[in-house]
Design an enzyme around this catalytic site. Sequence first.
Site, short mmCIF file in Angstrom:
data_model
loop_
_atom_site.label_atom_id
_atom_site.label_comp_id
_atom_site.label_asym_id
_atom_site.label_seq_id
_atom_site.Cartn_x
_atom_site.Cartn_y
_atom_site.Cartn_z
N LYS A 84 0.84 -1.20 0.00
CA LYS A 84 0.00 0.00 0.00
C LYS A 84 0.88 1.25 0.00
O LYS A 84 1.79 1.38 0.80
CB LYS A 84 -0.91 0.02 1.24
CG LYS A 84 -2.14 -0.85 1.07
CD LYS A 84 -2.93 -0.92 2.35
CE LYS A 84 -3.84 0.26 2.54
NZ LYS A 84 -4.63 0.13 3.79
C1 E4P Z 1 -8.21 0.69 3.88
O1 E4P Z 1 -7.26 0.13 3.36
C2 E4P Z 1 -8.13 1.41 5.17
O2 E4P Z 1 -7.35 0.65 6.07
C3 E4P Z 1 -9.45 1.60 5.83
O3 E4P Z 1 -10.54 1.18 5.03
C4 E4P Z 1 -9.63 2.89 6.53
O4 E4P Z 1 -10.90 2.92 7.11
P1 E4P Z 1 -11.30 3.90 8.30
O5 E4P Z 1 -11.81 5.15 7.71
O6 E4P Z 1 -12.39 3.14 9.03
O7 E4P Z 1 -10.07 4.08 9.16
#
Ligand code: E4P
Length: 231
Positions: A84
């Site tokens: 990522k």
């Molecule tokens: C995705 O890869 C992220 O880790 C995640 O969906 C973030 O979500 P949040 O807004 O609940 O922290």
Amino acid sequence: MKIFLDTANLDELRQGVSLGVVDGVTTNPTLVAREKKPFREHILDICEILKDGIVNAEVVSTDTEGILREAHELASWHPNIVVKVPMIPDGVRALSVLAKEGIRVNVTLVFSAPQALLVAKAGAYIVSPFLGRLDDIGEDGLILLRDIMQIYRAYNFQTQVLAASLRHPIHIIEAAKMGAHIGTMPFKVFEQLFNHPLTDKGLAGFLKDWGKAHEMLGDIMPSAVGRKAGQ
Ligand code: E4P
């Protein structure tokens, strides 16, 4: 739609995987930090639990050189790891290099259609629009998802769309209706997908009726009847 769990918690992952419908996991620095374990060791534990599933692990550098260094390291840990990278110019520059090297990249923190267009052009394996966080500031995350799906279909981009930051089952169903390739959700939201009060009520009714028959006739399962007859 593939289902990913948005967690770095091993117990949640074990429970989710045991249900047979989890295809992968998205971690991020916040989720990993919560688990208080060395990063590599923890990600490899997750890979072990996920077996063939995709494991997303995020870089924390914000300059191209640092992102490339971390991405190479993360990708070397396990073949199922997708790296990522944040949606910043240095991240996209690194993505262009990594994509040519065959390293699978998930571009995260995507909040607009132009951002999604750029990462598809640069060769991302996955793009992650954050729906819930847009809802939090009074925008509609589902509109962004719809725009991305439309743009990607118009040009036949191969980048998979991962609907992220999902907060409730309606997010997931709407994303599925639009054809999002993946939805990632916290374990609590994943559990909600199983529930319906009429399922609980219906099952309670069936078991009650079965119990009544059992009281009248004894155990009526064929296997139990067989056992009683000494077969
Ligand atoms: C995705 O890869 C992220 O880790 C995640 O969906 C973030 O979500 P949040 O807004 O609940 O922290």
